[in-house]
Motif scaffolding. Structure first.
Motif, PDB file in Angstrom:
ATOM      1  N   THR A 197       0.859  -1.179   0.000  1.00 14.77           N
ATOM      2  CA  THR A 197       0.000   0.000   0.000  1.00 14.77           C
ATOM      3  C   THR A 197       0.895   1.228   0.000  1.00 14.77           C
ATOM      4  O   THR A 197       2.129   1.096   0.028  1.00 14.77           O
ATOM      5  N   PHE A 198       0.308   2.405  -0.019  1.00 10.26           N
ATOM      6  CA  PHE A 198       1.072   3.648   0.078  1.00 10.26           C
ATOM      7  C   PHE A 198       0.679   4.376   1.363  1.00 10.26           C
ATOM      8  O   PHE A 198      -0.502   4.393   1.732  1.00 10.26           O
ATOM      9  N   ASN A 199       1.657   4.956   2.041  1.00  9.62           N
ATOM     10  CA  ASN A 199       1.420   5.676   3.291  1.00  9.62           C
ATOM     11  C   ASN A 199       2.084   7.045   3.249  1.00  9.62           C
ATOM     12  O   ASN A 199       3.108   7.232   2.577  1.00  9.62           O
ATOM     13  N   LEU A 200       1.510   7.970   4.016  1.00  8.73           N
ATOM     14  CA  LEU A 200       2.132   9.285   4.165  1.00  8.73           C
ATOM     15  C   LEU A 200       3.103   9.268   5.333  1.00  8.73           C
ATOM     16  O   LEU A 200       2.843   8.621   6.356  1.00  8.73           O
ATOM     17  N   LYS A 201       4.194   9.981   5.190  1.00 11.39           N
ATOM     18  CA  LYS A 201       5.154  10.073   6.280  1.00 11.39           C
ATOM     19  C   LYS A 201       4.529  10.776   7.480  1.00 11.39           C
ATOM     20  O   LYS A 201       4.679  10.341   8.620  1.00 11.39           O
ATOM     21  N   LYS A 243       1.627  20.720   5.400  1.00 14.02           N
ATOM     22  CA  LYS A 243       2.468  20.942   4.228  1.00 14.02           C
ATOM     23  C   LYS A 243       2.630  19.611   3.470  1.00 14.02           C
ATOM     24  O   LYS A 243       2.330  18.540   4.011  1.00 14.02           O
ATOM     25  N   PRO A 244       3.111  19.649   2.229  1.00 14.61           N
ATOM     26  CA  PRO A 244       3.347  18.393   1.485  1.00 14.61           C
ATOM     27  C   PRO A 244       4.278  17.448   2.267  1.00 14.61           C
ATOM     28  O   PRO A 244       5.283  17.876   2.844  1.00 14.61           O
ATOM     29  N   THR A 245       3.947  16.194   2.321  1.00 17.90           N
ATOM     30  CA  THR A 245       4.726  15.193   3.058  1.00 17.90           C
ATOM     31  C   THR A 245       5.044  14.001   2.149  1.00 17.90           C
ATOM     32  O   THR A 245       4.316  13.733   1.181  1.00 17.90           O
ATOM     33  N   LEU A 246       6.130  13.305   2.462  1.00 15.83           N
ATOM     34  CA  LEU A 246       6.588  12.185   1.617  1.00 15.83           C
ATOM     35  C   LEU A 246       5.581  11.040   1.565  1.00 15.83           C
ATOM     36  O   LEU A 246       4.867  10.764   2.545  1.00 15.83           O
ATOM     37  N   ILE A 247       5.576  10.376   0.415  1.00 13.23           N
ATOM     38  CA  ILE A 247       4.732   9.192   0.242  1.00 13.23           C
ATOM     39  C   ILE A 247       5.656   7.958   0.196  1.00 13.23           C
ATOM     40  O   ILE A 247       6.631   7.925  -0.550  1.00 13.23           O
ATOM     41  N   TYR A 248       5.333   6.941   1.012  1.00 15.12           N
ATOM     42  CA  TYR A 248       6.111   5.699   1.070  1.00 15.12           C
ATOM     43  C   TYR A 248       5.313   4.548   0.476  1.00 15.12           C
ATOM     44  O   TYR A 248       4.088   4.471   0.647  1.00 15.12           O
ATOM     45  N   LEU A 252       8.629  -3.750   4.181  1.00 15.59           N
ATOM     46  CA  LEU A 252       9.444  -2.881   3.340  1.00 15.59           C
ATOM     47  C   LEU A 252       8.855  -1.479   3.393  1.00 15.59           C
ATOM     48  O   LEU A 252       7.662  -1.299   3.179  1.00 15.59           O
ATOM     49  N   LYS A 253       9.682  -0.504   3.684  1.00 13.07           N
ATOM     50  CA  LYS A 253       9.263   0.899   3.662  1.00 13.07           C
ATOM     51  C   LYS A 253      10.177   1.612   2.687  1.00 13.07           C
ATOM     52  O   LYS A 253      11.368   1.759   2.935  1.00 13.07           O
ATOM     53  N   TYR A 254       9.590   2.054   1.564  1.00 14.41           N
ATOM     54  CA  TYR A 254      10.416   2.585   0.480  1.00 14.41           C
ATOM     55  C   TYR A 254       9.889   3.947   0.041  1.00 14.41           C
ATOM     56  O   TYR A 254       8.727   4.091  -0.355  1.00 14.41           O
ATOM     57  N   SER A 255      10.765   4.941   0.086  1.00 10.92           N
ATOM     58  CA  SER A 255      10.370   6.295  -0.301  1.00 10.92           C
ATOM     59  C   SER A 255      10.193   6.404  -1.813  1.00 10.92           C
ATOM     60  O   SER A 255      11.072   6.009  -2.577  1.00 10.92           O
ATOM     61  N   THR A 256       9.048   6.945  -2.219  1.00  9.25           N
ATOM     62  CA  THR A 256       8.810   7.167  -3.652  1.00  9.25           C
ATOM     63  C   THR A 256       9.413   8.490  -4.122  1.00  9.25           C
ATOM     64  O   THR A 256       9.497   8.733  -5.328  1.00  9.25           O
ATOM     65  N   GLY A 257       9.796   9.329  -3.168  1.00  5.68           N
ATOM     66  CA  GLY A 257      10.325  10.647  -3.525  1.00  5.68           C
ATOM     67  C   GLY A 257       9.231  11.660  -3.848  1.00  5.68           C
ATOM     68  O   GLY A 257       9.508  12.842  -4.068  1.00  5.68           O
ATOM     69  N   GLU A 258       7.967  11.188  -3.877  1.00  2.00           N
ATOM     70  CA  GLU A 258       6.837  12.068  -4.171  1.00  2.00           C
ATOM     71  C   GLU A 258       6.276  12.664  -2.872  1.00  2.00           C
ATOM     72  O   GLU A 258       6.271  12.007  -1.834  1.00  2.00           O
ATOM     73  N   LYS A 259       5.788  13.922  -2.974  1.00  2.00           N
ATOM     74  CA  LYS A 259       5.185  14.594  -1.820  1.00  2.00           C
ATOM     75  C   LYS A 259       3.780  15.070  -2.173  1.00  2.00           C
ATOM     76  O   LYS A 259       3.515  15.446  -3.318  1.00  2.00           O
ATOM     77  N   ILE A 260       2.893  15.066  -1.178  1.00  2.66           N
ATOM     78  CA  ILE A 260       1.515  15.516  -1.389  1.00  2.66           C
ATOM     79  C   ILE A 260       0.974  16.121  -0.096  1.00  2.66           C
ATOM     80  O   ILE A 260       1.390  15.730   1.005  1.00  2.66           O
ATOM     81  N   GLU A 261       0.057  17.060  -0.228  1.00  5.81           N
ATOM     82  CA  GLU A 261      -0.604  17.622   0.952  1.00  5.81           C
ATOM     83  C   GLU A 261      -1.615  16.594   1.461  1.00  5.81           C
ATOM     84  O   GLU A 261      -2.393  16.040   0.670  1.00  5.81           O
ATOM     85  N   PRO A 262      -1.647  16.318   2.762  1.00 11.45           N
ATOM     86  CA  PRO A 262      -2.580  15.318   3.305  1.00 11.45           C
ATOM     87  C   PRO A 262      -4.034  15.563   2.942  1.00 11.45           C
ATOM     88  O   PRO A 262      -4.811  14.603   2.850  1.00 11.45           O
ATOM     89  N   LYS A 263      -4.422  16.850   2.701  1.00  9.54           N
ATOM     90  CA  LYS A 263      -5.814  17.142   2.359  1.00  9.54           C
ATOM     91  C   LYS A 263      -6.180  16.571   0.984  1.00  9.54           C
ATOM     92  O   LYS A 263      -7.367  16.385   0.675  1.00  9.54           O
ATOM     93  N   ASN A 264      -5.169  16.279   0.171  1.00  6.31           N
ATOM     94  CA  ASN A 264      -5.409  15.674  -1.146  1.00  6.31           C
ATOM     95  C   ASN A 264      -5.207  14.156  -1.147  1.00  6.31           C
ATOM     96  O   ASN A 264      -5.071  13.546  -2.200  1.00  6.31           O
ATOM     97  N   TRP A 265      -5.175  13.588   0.042  1.00  6.86           N
ATOM     98  CA  TRP A 265      -4.911  12.138   0.196  1.00  6.86           C
ATOM     99  C   TRP A 265      -6.165  11.428   0.675  1.00  6.86           C
ATOM    100  O   TRP A 265      -6.800  11.839   1.638  1.00  6.86           O
ATOM    101  N   TYR A 276       5.310   2.788  -9.433  1.00  2.44           N
ATOM    102  CA  TYR A 276       5.940   2.095  -8.303  1.00  2.44           C
ATOM    103  C   TYR A 276       5.187   0.805  -7.974  1.00  2.44           C
ATOM    104  O   TYR A 276       5.802  -0.242  -7.722  1.00  2.44           O
ATOM    105  N   GLY A 277       3.866   0.889  -7.987  1.00  2.00           N
ATOM    106  CA  GLY A 277       3.072  -0.298  -7.671  1.00  2.00           C
ATOM    107  C   GLY A 277       3.277  -1.409  -8.682  1.00  2.00           C
ATOM    108  O   GLY A 277       3.466  -2.581  -8.324  1.00  2.00           O
ATOM    109  N   GLU A 278       3.271  -1.047  -9.970  1.00  2.00           N
ATOM    110  CA  GLU A 278       3.486  -2.043 -11.020  1.00  2.00           C
ATOM    111  C   GLU A 278       4.891  -2.638 -10.948  1.00  2.00           C
ATOM    112  O   GLU A 278       5.076  -3.853 -11.096  1.00  2.00           O
TER     113      GLU A 278
END
Length: 410
Positions: A6-10, A16-21, A33-46, A76-78
């Motif tokens: 699955t994907f989780n927010l840091k 503010k925008p936070t990392l997605i794992y 496994l916890k792997y950083s995607t390098g992508e960031k998003i605001e939690p309100k858009n999650w 990343y998922g694929e």
């Protein structure tokens, strides 16, 4: 399925925008496994329920940014699922470190792929070279077994990974060695031994945890190797050869016959190795500083060459010593028996063709025992640590066997 993700927010509560794992449970290891995607998003858009970004309609800057993140997370998922499927198809156990290495290679632009079975084998050979603990001959044998395994993998369509070195591999490899390569039992047994050595090393290096290889049997069968009799030794030593080339190779060979040393050792002797009538040299295999007493033959030969024996390449040595033995008529037919599995192979070969560098060491052991030297004394000279390895060199002559039979049955 041995994995789920699955994907989780840091920081789900951030303003503010936070990392997605990417977070995955690997059942085989019972680890996450916890792997950083390098992508960031605001939690309100999650979307907390779907654990994925909320899709924003329209062509606004925000919509474009979020949709770009969605596309990247889908990649990343694929990739994660393809990596896991590929690893399992190869018969390799899924581990967090292995998946992480593959993801790094695909997304972090690493220049080298995760190490394959053969890449690790190259590392193994290089380490042996760097440490300098084994001879160049042994290095050559490791390189040879690697080539044999590569050919086997292609011919048998058997993708080699650490987890696939199992009983199925053993059966296929033994069959391939015997049917395709026509390897005799001792060659096959030696190769199995090299594979086990490599696999043990790879366990120590934490490349795998598969221990099936420990049950592999090292097949072997007795060999019909020859040793010279004392009469033959004298005949060879006293013969007047027409070429200096053959004289030199015979002198070096007789030196081996009279000391029991390996060719790789006695080819390195100089005057500094001689003290109090003995040869002191660190042997290439045991690294022990043996004191080998000089006798009539070894002393005469060392003095003849001013303690610098002629240097002859192993290949030329084998060629020239056979030629010299043919000149002195060592033409007795020898029936050489060998086995490929249970298949018995008999070849009639003239004795001179069976003479090699190692015949000298076997001759020393055989003649020393025939002349009454205690086995433990002979072993102390040759550097053998166990009787099981020592006894392979014993080749008692027809004469001594007849004498012993007469003693017991007369």
């Amino acid at each position: 399925m041995n994995y789920s993700y699955t994907f989780n927010l840091k920081d789900p509560n951030s303003t503010k925008p936070t990392l997605i794992y990417l977070r995955a449970r690997i059942k085989a290891e019972n680890k996450y496994l916890k792997y950083s995607t390098g992508e960031k998003i605001e939690p309100k858009n999650w979307d907390k329920e779907l654990q994925f970004p909320k899709k924003i309609k329209g062509r606004t800057t925000k919509a474009i940014q979020v949709n770009s993140i969605i596309n990247q997370l889908s990649r990343y998922g694929e990739a994660f699922q393809l990596i896991c499927s590929k690893i399992e198809a190869e018969g390799t156990e899924l581990t967090v470190n292995l998946i992480k290495a593959e993801l790094d290679y695909q997304f972090k632009k690493f220049t080298t792929a995760p190490k394959s079975f053969f890449n690790v084998f190259n590392e193994f050979i290089q380490e042996k070279k760097d440490l300098g603990k084994i001879t160049t001959g042994t290095i050559g044998r490791y390189e040879n077994i690697k080539s044999v395994l590569e050919d086997f993998s292609i011919a048998e369509k058997y993708n080699l990974t650490f987890n696939r070195i199992n009983n199925d591999f053993y059966i296929k490899f033994v069959k391939y060695s015997r049917k395709t390569l026509r390897h005799k039992n001792n060659t096959l047994g030696r190769n199995i031994g090299f594979i086990k050595t490599f696999m043990n090393w790879a366990v120590m290096k934490k490349y795998h945890r598969n221990l099936d290889f420990k049950n592999f049997e090292k097949v072997s069968s007795d060999t019909d190797e020859v040793a010279l009799s004392f009469t033959e030794l004298e005949k060879l030593y006293t013969h007047k050869f027409k070429t200096n080339r053959l004289r030199k190779v015979v002198d070096v060979f007789i030196f081996g016959c009279s000391t029991g040393m390996r060719y790789s050792d006695y080819s390195r002797i100089s005057k500094r190795n001689i003290r109090d009538g003995q040869i002191f040299i660190n042997t290439t295999k045991q690294k022990s500083n043996l004191g080998i007493p000089l006798n009539k033959y070894s002393k005469e030969i060392l003095e003849k060459y001013d303690y610098n024996l002629p240097i002859i390449s192993p290949q030329k040595f084998r060629e020239y010593i056979k030629e010299a033995c043919k000149v002195v008529d060592f033409n007795e037919d020898i029936v050489k028996t060998s086995f490929i599995g249970n298949e018995r192979i008999e070849e009639v070969i003239p004795k001179y063709k069976m003479i090699s560098t190692h015949t000298a060491r076997r001759t020393f052991i055989t003649l020393s025992l025939e002349k009454g030297m205690r086995p433990d004394i002979v072993m102390s000279i040759t550097g053998h640590k166990s009787y099981s390895s020592f006894k392979k060199y014993i080749k008692l002559s027809k004469k001594i066997r007849e004498e012993e039979m007469n003693k017991a049955w007369s």
